[in-house]
Scaffold this active site. Sequence first.
Site, PDB file in Angstrom:
ATOM      1  N   ARG A 164     -35.331   1.515   2.491  1.00  0.00           N
ATOM      2  CA  ARG A 164     -34.770   0.605   1.969  1.00  0.00           C
ATOM      3  C   ARG A 164     -33.380   0.337   2.598  1.00  0.00           C
ATOM      4  O   ARG A 164     -32.662   1.148   2.702  1.00  0.00           O
ATOM      5  CB  ARG A 164     -34.307   1.097   0.516  1.00  0.00           C
ATOM      6  CG  ARG A 164     -33.752   0.232  -0.650  1.00  0.00           C
ATOM      7  CD  ARG A 164     -33.362   0.635  -1.879  1.00  0.00           C
ATOM      8  NE  ARG A 164     -32.683   1.575  -2.007  1.00  0.00           N
ATOM      9  CZ  ARG A 164     -32.108   2.261  -3.231  1.00  0.00           C
ATOM     10  NH1 ARG A 164     -32.930   2.064  -4.401  1.00  0.00           N
ATOM     11  NH2 ARG A 164     -31.162   3.175  -3.151  1.00  0.00           N
ATOM     12  N   SER A 212     -42.714  -2.565  -4.321  1.00  0.00           N
ATOM     13  CA  SER A 212     -42.509  -1.149  -4.684  1.00  0.00           C
ATOM     14  C   SER A 212     -41.516  -1.246  -5.893  1.00  0.00           C
ATOM     15  O   SER A 212     -40.440  -1.846  -5.902  1.00  0.00           O
ATOM     16  CB  SER A 212     -41.786  -0.328  -3.743  1.00  0.00           C
ATOM     17  OG  SER A 212     -41.629   0.978  -4.215  1.00  0.00           O
ATOM     18  N   GLY A 218     -43.345  31.281 -33.149  1.00  0.00           N
ATOM     19  CA  GLY A 218     -42.165  31.930 -33.703  1.00  0.00           C
ATOM     20  C   GLY A 218     -41.181  30.545 -34.145  1.00  0.00           C
ATOM     21  O   GLY A 218     -40.132  30.939 -34.921  1.00  0.00           O
ATOM     22  N   TYR A 233     -50.033   3.635  -4.325  1.00  0.00           N
ATOM     23  CA  TYR A 233     -49.220   4.978  -4.214  1.00  0.00           C
ATOM     24  C   TYR A 233     -48.101   5.245  -5.202  1.00  0.00           C
ATOM     25  O   TYR A 233     -47.589   4.151  -5.801  1.00  0.00           O
ATOM     26  CB  TYR A 233     -48.797   5.286  -2.868  1.00  0.00           C
ATOM     27  CG  TYR A 233     -47.801   4.571  -2.291  1.00  0.00           C
ATOM     28  CD1 TYR A 233     -46.417   4.776  -2.551  1.00  0.00           C
ATOM     29  CD2 TYR A 233     -47.840   3.248  -1.395  1.00  0.00           C
ATOM     30  CE1 TYR A 233     -45.230   4.390  -2.046  1.00  0.00           C
ATOM     31  CE2 TYR A 233     -46.949   2.632  -0.852  1.00  0.00           C
ATOM     32  CZ  TYR A 233     -45.702   3.283  -1.085  1.00  0.00           C
ATOM     33  OH  TYR A 233     -44.414   2.389  -0.710  1.00  0.00           O
ATOM     34  N   ARG A 239     -33.369   6.214   0.889  1.00  0.00           N
ATOM     35  CA  ARG A 239     -32.267   5.488   0.562  1.00  0.00           C
ATOM     36  C   ARG A 239     -31.256   5.445   1.604  1.00  0.00           C
ATOM     37  O   ARG A 239     -30.272   6.517   1.838  1.00  0.00           O
ATOM     38  CB  ARG A 239     -31.525   6.039  -0.963  1.00  0.00           C
ATOM     39  CG  ARG A 239     -32.633   6.163  -1.799  1.00  0.00           C
ATOM     40  CD  ARG A 239     -31.933   6.749  -3.095  1.00  0.00           C
ATOM     41  NE  ARG A 239     -33.098   7.128  -4.356  1.00  0.00           N
ATOM     42  CZ  ARG A 239     -33.765   8.123  -4.358  1.00  0.00           C
ATOM     43  NH1 ARG A 239     -33.862   9.102  -3.431  1.00  0.00           N
ATOM     44  NH2 ARG A 239     -34.537   8.213  -5.389  1.00  0.00           N
ATOM     45  N   GLY A 247     -38.976  -0.624  -8.379  1.00  0.00           N
ATOM     46  CA  GLY A 247     -37.965   0.244  -8.516  1.00  0.00           C
ATOM     47  C   GLY A 247     -37.656   0.334  -9.957  1.00  0.00           C
ATOM     48  O   GLY A 247     -36.834  -0.314 -10.715  1.00  0.00           O
ATOM     49  N   THR A 248     -38.284   1.457 -10.492  1.00  0.00           N
ATOM     50  CA  THR A 248     -38.212   1.423 -12.159  1.00  0.00           C
ATOM     51  C   THR A 248     -37.056   2.035 -12.531  1.00  0.00           C
ATOM     52  O   THR A 248     -36.714   1.733 -13.966  1.00  0.00           O
ATOM     53  CB  THR A 248     -39.510   2.337 -12.654  1.00  0.00           C
ATOM     54  OG1 THR A 248     -39.279   3.407 -11.981  1.00  0.00           O
ATOM     55  CG2 THR A 248     -40.704   1.418 -12.325  1.00  0.00           C
ATOM     56  N   ASN A 249     -36.062   2.551 -12.078  1.00  0.00           N
ATOM     57  CA  ASN A 249     -34.891   2.988 -12.637  1.00  0.00           C
ATOM     58  C   ASN A 249     -33.824   1.619 -12.830  1.00  0.00           C
ATOM     59  O   ASN A 249     -33.362   1.369 -13.988  1.00  0.00           O
ATOM     60  CB  ASN A 249     -33.901   3.677 -11.623  1.00  0.00           C
ATOM     61  CG  ASN A 249     -34.660   5.011 -11.369  1.00  0.00           C
ATOM     62  OD1 ASN A 249     -35.462   5.497 -11.871  1.00  0.00           O
ATOM     63  ND2 ASN A 249     -34.214   5.717 -10.246  1.00  0.00           N
TER      64      ASN A 249
END
Length: 888
Positions: A630, A777, A105, A864, A574, A779-781
């Site tokens: 953390r 680990s 549509g 992970y 956190r 922390g991609t932010n």
Amino acid sequence: MEKWVYTFGDGCAEGDASMADLLGGKGANLAEMCSLGLPVPPGLTITTQASNWYYANKMSLPQSLKTQVMQAIETIAQITGREFGTGDNPLLLAIRSGSRASMPGMMDTVLNLGLNDQTVLALAKQAGSERFALDSYRRFIQMYSDVVLGIDTAFFEEVLDDAKARFELDQDTDLTADNWRIVIERYHELITEESGSPFPQDVNEQLWGAIGAVFSSWMNRRAIAYRSLHNIPESWGTAVNIQTMVFGNRGNTSATGVAFTRNPSTGENRLFGEYLVNAQGEDVVAGIRTPQNLTEEARIAAASDKVSMEKLMPDVFAEFGNIARRLESHFKEMQDLEFTVEHGKLWILQTRTGKRTAKAALRIAVDMANEGMLSRQQAICYIEPSSLDQLLHATIAPSAKRNVIVTGLPASPGAATGRIVFSSTEAEQLRNEHKAAILVRTETSPEDILGMHAAEGILTARGGMTSHAAVVARGMGKPCVSGAGGMRVDYQTGEMRILGKVYKTGDIITIDGSSGQVLAGTVPMQQPVLTGAFATLMEWADKTRRMEVRTNAETPHEAKTARSFGAQGIGLCRTEHMFFDAKRIAIMREMILASNEEGRKTALDQLLPFQREDFVELFEIMSGQPVTIRLLDPPLHEFLPKLPEEIAEVARAMNVSEDVLRQRNESFYEFNPMLGHRGCRLAISHPEIIEMQARAIFEAAIIAGEKTGSLVVPEIMVPLVSLTRELEYVKKTIDTVATAISSEAGVQFEYKIGTMIELPRAAVMADKIAGSAEFFSFGTNDLTQSTFGMSRDDAASYLPDYERKNIIESDPFVSLDLDGVGELMRIATQKGRSAKPDLKIAICGEHGGDTASIFFCESLGLDYVSCSPFRVPIARLAAAQAAIRYKS
């Protein structure tokens, strides 16, 4: 010469199903069905390359394309024995779009093309029905005027409504040939008034006007919005399909309908669909008339008194059922078919992969695997991981009191509560205000796509289970109730009326898309229980995937939710989120604003029991599963009082003046807090903070271990490390606390210390940092922020411009930037494991729940991913699909 046109018909086709990139999904499948010997009206497909040429050349078309189209139409005329634009047996055409991805549509269609004041007479004579021919002509005029000439279809609807009122008729099907002549005459007048020119009588002018309009619709507002929502690249373009018209509006031996080979809401292996006698396709999809059930079983279940197609046309129904089963087996997918019956002859107009709810998709995948149609690995890859989000939200609690105000059709399952709105604009406005909306329409159209996306649910007065509202809502995972016939909508006054009661804009209602009920007010909801096909597929996925899936959680509720969804531990707790409780924030502020270390330690002593209790709960809930904590990360100013009343309260508690407190508050000001005094930098400046946190973690681990009988091995993660010596300093502080507690308690315990990799320097120095870390680990932010040099909180103001102008394909805070951030991750992984081969490496930013990012993590060999609780099932399935891809 470029080949722009591919033909199909009479059992032969120049294309096939593998050519969707060139012919679009619809064109490729039409060619495939034709080659299978199925009854497909002959036609041609103009390629997607022509669409790109059209936009690259100021919305014009090459002469060679025009030549090829006319040659192909001549071939169609020979196959059908008809003539385009002349003769006693006129060839009429349907012009439809067809991207490689289904966009129901969103683009334009023109039917009955080739009719004019002369050919309509020939059609009437050939068909033996003036009424049928004139009905087809008025449909063409209205559709062509809307799509090609840009005249609002509401004008034509008003003419039609006036005619029905004048002749005292209820349905379009009640109008006679004489009635239609009057309507058509008024249509012609209206077109001249609105456009300044008469309706085009030249069929070639009609043809190229329609082709241009379909190509142009690739860039209309609703198509652009749909592509944005479904990540469909603009560069794909659309094909144009031109087919011989077949007519479902030629009397009571003709019909049109839409069907799915399995139930698109539940996945049940039963033919599911609707049809209308003496109608054309748009009547079903647009909800202009209430459709009838395809099967007798469905008619009985719906308590409908309208005859099913199975009863009315048993031979045609049996043929259609056989074709439906054959197509599903051929494509190994649940199919969505459009069909027309013309004087008892069945024609298949389209087949495509059917849109379905996540619940249905899961059942279909498992059933097809159990039926031997798919392997288990194919079944795992059958499901789009992000679609599982539909299953992970609230439904109406069984014990809830239901004040039902109207009942419609259960068009898309799930439930939603929100304020009534009657337009897309209102829905978007409420979403921007973080308020839930229910979009209420007489019926939806593709123009409502943005409002449907913004709303929590959709309610329509008209339309069936295969209407626009139903199909789009199911694809979006939104609850929808359609065809609520007892409801009247008045857009002018902003009201809906049900049995004499008026509901206005802003009133709160709840819709139950599983039952079709609409309820007054707010209704209690319940969390989903994931069983049946979901559990089976997740079991297969868990046996297939290599990476573990953990969760980001810091509250007991989040931890319990994540465990119920299959999380294998906590990958990011956190700790700063634990301090914003009303009791704790005051103590936290006293600690921060203390003028010396002694004052800070006094406050930290008060915080210690709270932290310890938090960690005990988390350790107990996870029951021996890993928990990565953390240490305090954000800059301290985020905890400080800002409002005058907050400053006064803290000043009283600390027994200092408000002026002194304001001065102390101002001393924490930073020009760029994102890159300021935070993370491990805080731990180095104020080691007493992490001493308290480490003590709370270790004491909690001992207590939880004794309570549960499970070994608790906390993983302590140090944030914002860029220098090896930073990590070494913090690690030494933690180790000292661990030694002290072990001596005090007389207990030996295990723990691990690692770091987040969230700064470019840490990534390129990973081999050195790995010497002091037991795990990494990502922390991609923050890694994305520091790599791009942009603030995540501010980027939303300009990143949409980047996407719209094709500077970036997607928001890097949503899906990993593989070229930049991804390359840093690759470097860090390789360097880290070159120094320590058994180094555990993971990702804990929100990217851990994004499918494309998870595939990238699998390619790097991460151990992970960690994501928010409700994305855990998505990550489990995506990780399995990634493992399958990289094994093959």
